[in-house]
Scaffold this active site. Structure first.
Site, PDB file in Angstrom:
ATOM      1  CE1 TYR A  51      -3.899   0.787  -0.523  1.00  0.00           C
ATOM      2  CE2 TYR A  51      -4.449  -0.726   0.779  1.00  0.00           C
ATOM      3  CZ  TYR A  51      -5.062   0.074   0.401  1.00  0.00           C
ATOM      4  OH  TYR A  51      -6.474  -0.144  -0.423  1.00  0.00           O
ATOM      5  CD  GLU A  53      -5.099   5.378   0.434  1.00  0.00           C
ATOM      6  OE1 GLU A  53      -4.810   6.078   1.835  1.00  0.00           O
ATOM      7  OE2 GLU A  53      -5.695   4.827  -0.335  1.00  0.00           O
ATOM      8  CG  ASP A 197      -6.029  10.569 -25.297  1.00  0.00           C
ATOM      9  OD1 ASP A 197      -5.362   8.887 -25.044  1.00  0.00           O
ATOM     10  OD2 ASP A 197      -6.936   9.445 -25.099  1.00  0.00           O
ATOM     11  CB  THR A 223      -3.008   3.234 -22.743  1.00  0.00           C
ATOM     12  OG1 THR A 223      -2.301   2.874 -24.180  1.00  0.00           O
ATOM     13  CG2 THR A 223      -4.659   3.438 -23.067  1.00  0.00           C
ATOM     14  CE  LYS A 226      -5.866   1.776 -26.310  1.00  0.00           C
ATOM     15  NZ  LYS A 226      -6.299   2.704 -26.038  1.00  0.00           N
ATOM     16  NE  ARG A 232      -5.300  -5.150 -20.357  1.00  0.00           N
ATOM     17  CZ  ARG A 232      -5.595  -4.339 -22.133  1.00  0.00           C
ATOM     18  NH1 ARG A 232      -6.314  -3.053 -21.797  1.00  0.00           N
ATOM     19  NH2 ARG A 232      -5.209  -4.312 -22.632  1.00  0.00           N
TER      20      ARG A 232
HETATM   21  C1  LIG Z   1      -7.303   3.066 -25.411  1.00  0.00           C
HETATM   22  C2  LIG Z   1      -7.529   4.597 -25.705  1.00  0.00           C
HETATM   23  C3  LIG Z   1      -7.992   4.672 -24.169  1.00  0.00           C
HETATM   24  C4  LIG Z   1      -8.116   4.331 -22.747  1.00  0.00           C
HETATM   25  O1  LIG Z   1      -7.471   3.350 -22.664  1.00  0.00           O
HETATM   26  P1  LIG Z   1      -8.379   2.389 -21.381  1.00  0.00           P
HETATM   27  O2  LIG Z   1      -7.098   1.786 -20.491  1.00  0.00           O
HETATM   28  O3  LIG Z   1      -8.768   1.124 -21.922  1.00  0.00           O
HETATM   29  O4  LIG Z   1      -9.378   2.573 -20.884  1.00  0.00           O
HETATM   30  C5  LIG Z   1      -8.000   6.486 -24.065  1.00  0.00           C
HETATM   31  N1  LIG Z   1      -7.948   7.163 -25.433  1.00  0.00           N
HETATM   32  C6  LIG Z   1      -7.921   6.990 -26.242  1.00  0.00           C
HETATM   33  C7  LIG Z   1      -7.470   7.354 -27.056  1.00  0.00           C
HETATM   34  C8  LIG Z   1      -7.549   4.863 -26.869  1.00  0.00           C
HETATM   35  O5  LIG Z   1      -7.478   4.942 -27.959  1.00  0.00           O
END
Ligand SMILES: *Cc1c(COP(=O)(O)O)cnc(C)c1O
Length: 409
Positions: A51, A53, A197, A223, A226, A232
């Site tokens: 933990y 926090e 993003d 993220t 990807k 993840r």
């Molecule tokens: C995949 C994605 C997210 C969010 O990803 P999660 O980890 O599944 O919540 C946010 N923005 C864009 C543009 C994405 O492609």
């Protein structure tokens, strides 16, 4: 690869079946990748027990000396690969990273301007089915109908109409480069923050094969699983001091409790990998593979949205082949090829049916596949979707190809 759970055969069998599914099929879902063994080892480590926090040196629990080191390491590596002065590595996912940004910078009722989901945006950019869509006013811009590219005249027009407090660029299904600087011009003219993003393209940005969101975006989210090929999870980046203080508070205690220290350790491992020359080579090959696969398919009469790709993914318009996205996803699935159905711009079909599939090359490239294999993959897809070959027969050919590129040895 074998995982042992001792007594728990039920879970062990599922994990082993999933490993077989991954080994024996072609993973073309653009948002997926294959994390390294070291990433998985860190993620499966005893750091899951801790933990912590708060933030390094400002924790609400004792015994955080070691996890402080790993979070500081993840932060330092993130700042270095993305060339910015602030990173928060605690968000559990990309969606939560975005929510933290909204709660840090906006008041309920403020307006967010983002690309519509059906044109390639993301649910977490304020779709009405999400909590975010209920708290804030959401306006959307759409793509240019002819070019299927971002249309800055349209963005500017809506921005002046709705006066957003936040503009979002960065998408889930857009195959061209994002011009962050033109977005910043518009954001400045209407007094909005600009969020980049880069969930999908962060690996490409890290490899300097896509322009950086900085210095144009006030803030960037991503993220880590990807193209960046880590565990993840999510992350928030910025170079603005005032914003970063607000973000820290918005993530903890604003949105989350204890950070996942094992995942943060795995993020540190992945960022270390992304800084290596071999990662640049990997991303180069991802891009070459996406170009090659989209070109092969288009030579067979498949229309590619916007005519091609500059990144790791592209979107196919299946109407020439008289198929819906739903049908194509199922047929390819029977052949051992995993894709996801996706709406194309101005899609006449519903989001459950769609006229398109999205295809991405990050996972097959991690396996070591190159242009020659992309040609085979294109042939498989053409046989199943266009020539109506029996998917079960193609599955054998898919298996043969996959066996030459083992994932786990
Ligand atoms: C995949 C994605 C997210 C969010 O990803 P999660 O980890 O599944 O919540 C946010 N923005 C864009 C543009 C994405 O492609």
């Amino acid at each position: 690869m074998s995982y042992f759970f001792g007594e728990d055969k039920e879970v062990e069998n599922i994990v082993h079946s999933e490993i077989s599914r991954l080994e024996e099929g072609l993973e073309l879902i653009a948002s997926e990748n294959v994390a390294s063994k070291n990433v998985m080892l860190a993620q499966g480590s005893p750091l899951t027990n801790k933990y912590a926090e708060g933030y390094p040196s400002k924790r609400y629990y004792g015994g955080c000396e070691e996890v402080d080191k790993v979070e500081n390491l993840a932060i330092a590596r993130a700042k270095s690969i993305f060339n910015c002065s602030y990173a928060n590595v605690q968000p559990h996912s990309g969606s939560q990273a975005n929510q933290a940004v909204y709660s840090a910078l906006l008041e309920p009722g403020d307006t967010i301007l983002s690309l519509s989901l059906s044109d390639g945006g993301h649910l977490s950019h304020g779709h009405f089915v999400t909590q975010v869509g209920k708290i804030f006013k959401i306006s959307n811009y759409s793509l240019n109908e002819k070019t299927e590219l971002i249309d800055f005249d349209k963005v500017k027009k809506v921005a002046f109409e709705v006066k957003p407090k936040l503009i979002i660029c960065g998408y889930s299904n857009y195959s061209r480069k994002i011009d962050f600087s033109s977005f910043r011009d518009i954001a400045d003219q209407v007094g909005a923050y600009l969020l980049g993003d880069i969930a999908h393209i962060s690996g490409i940005v890290a490899a300097a094969k896509h322009p950086s969101p900085f210095p144009y975006c006030h803030i960037a989210t991503t993220t880590t699983h990807k193209t960046l090929r880590g565990p993840r999870g999510g992350m928030i980046l910025s170079s603005d001091r005032d914003i970063s203080e607000k973000i820290d508070k918005a993530v903890f205690p604003g949105m989350q409790g204890g950070p996942l220290m094992h995942v943060i350790a795995a993020k540190a491992v992945a960022f270390g990998e992304a800084a290596k020359p071999s990662f640049k080579e990997y991303i180069n090959q991802v891009l070459k593979n996406a170009k090659c696969l989209s070109r092969c398919l288009s030579e067979n009469g498949l229309r590619i949205v916007s005519g091609g790709t500059d990144n790791h993914l592209f979107s196919c318009d299946l109407r020439n082949w008289k198929l819906t996205g739903k049908e194509a996803e199922a047929l390819l699935g029977d052949a051992g090829i995993t894709v996801n159905k996706n709406t194309i711009p101005n899609d006449p079909q519903s989001p459950f049916v769609t006229s398109g599939v999205r295809i991405g090359t990050p996972a097959v490239t991690t396996r070591g596949m190159r242009e020659a294999e992309m040609k085979h993959i294109s042939d498989f897809i053409v046989k199943v979707l266009k020539e109506k070959a029996d998917p079960k027969k193609i599955k054998n050919e898919v298996l043969e190809l996959c066996q030459k590129f083992p994932l786990y040895t």
